[in-house]
Write a protein that holds these residues in place. Structure first.
Motif: not given
Length: 282
Positions: A33-47, A161-175
């Motif tokens: 989970e830490s590999f697929l949802v990194s600290d950087a991902d958590e920071a983006r989500l929190g912001l 799967n959904m989180l990986a798609d949201v965080l790593a998708g081609s339009d991840s900022t808007n997603q």
């Protein structure tokens, strides 16, 4: 030139699903989970969550320090918060900072989201009697973040799967913006397991001890609260059990065994806290 994306970003969703399914059956699940949802991902989500929260002032009324005494109160609470953080062992800290916001509502609650964003209601502060209790609740929520309990709860609700798609998708900022906006209520009320709550009690009590406060701060609060009727305790283990668990932990770790310094069991700082709490409304 854009920096190269981590390798995990080019994994196909099918590969991610297969990996998650395999790892969910073994002791490596947290590592996956830490590999697929990194600290950087958590920071983006929190912001993004914090940004959305600030668009809802009627529901989440942020405390306004609009007098000198209120400014002093906010400075005091932030000082307690920073002191707790300073005593979290470096190896336990995620690769992002922490932020505290006070919500001015008569609600007995505090919560956090992935990325180090912690929120405490004035209603919770009103129930407290000492600085060690304030530090205890902050330490508890900080421990939820350092132990990634909210990240794991998010994965449980939405699936990797959904989180990986949201965080790593081609339009991840808007997603990500759309994801947080649509799921804001769920994110604001993420439920962690009772074992996670006990784990946060353990680590939060350690942080209190390391910082020099009375490590019984959070158990003092538990002892006065019934097991139901308060949002912050609605999914937590029974207060009486938690008081005992904290006392057992202090007895086993806080008395200076194995060359470790003893925790300070007397620094409740009730008088200073009460003076600052009076500033909250003046």
């Amino acid at each position: 030139m854009k920096p190269a994306k981590p390798f995990r970003r080019i994994l196909s969703l099918a590969s991610i699903a297969l990996m998650a399914a395999m790892l969910s059956q073994c002791a490596w699940k947290s590592t996956a989970e830490s590999f697929l949802v990194s600290d950087a991902d958590e920071a983006r989500l929190g912001l993004q969550f914090d940004t959305e929260l600030r668009t809802q002032p009627a529901e989440y009324t942020l405390y306004q320090a609009n007098t000198p005494r209120k400014e002093q109160f906010v400075s005091y609470v932030n000082g307690v918060f920073e002191k707790v953080l300073a005593n979290v062992p470096a190896e336990q800290k995620p690769k992002y900072g922490f932020r505290l916001a006070i919500i001015d509502k008569p609600v007995i609650n505090a919560f956090a989201v992935p990325g180090g964003y912690i929120y405490m209601y004035t209603g919770m502060i009103d129930t407290m009697r000492s600085e060690s209790e304030l530090a205890g609740v902050l330490a508890h929520e900080i421990a939820h973040v350092t132990r990634h309990h909210y990240r794991d709860a998010l994965i449980k609700v939405y699936g990797i799967n959904m989180l990986a798609d949201v965080l790593a998708g081609s339009d991840s900022t808007n997603q990500l913006k759309a994801f947080v906006k649509q799921g804001f209520t769920t994110l604001a009320s993420l439920k962690v397991s009772r074992s996670n709550e006990s784990d946060a009690d353990t680590y939060g009590t350690r942080y209190l001890g390391f910082a020099g406060w009375d490590p019984y701060g959070i158990s003092d609060l538990f002892a006065r609260m019934p097991s139901s009727g308060f949002a912050w305790l609605s999914t937590h283990p029974a207060p009486t059990n938690r008081v005992k668990d904290v006392k057992d932990l202090v007895n086993s770790e806080g008395t200076g065994q194995n060359g470790q310094p003893a925790w300070n069991a007397g620094a409740k700082k009730a008088n200073e806290f009460q003076a600052q709490k009076a500033n909250m409304r003046n």
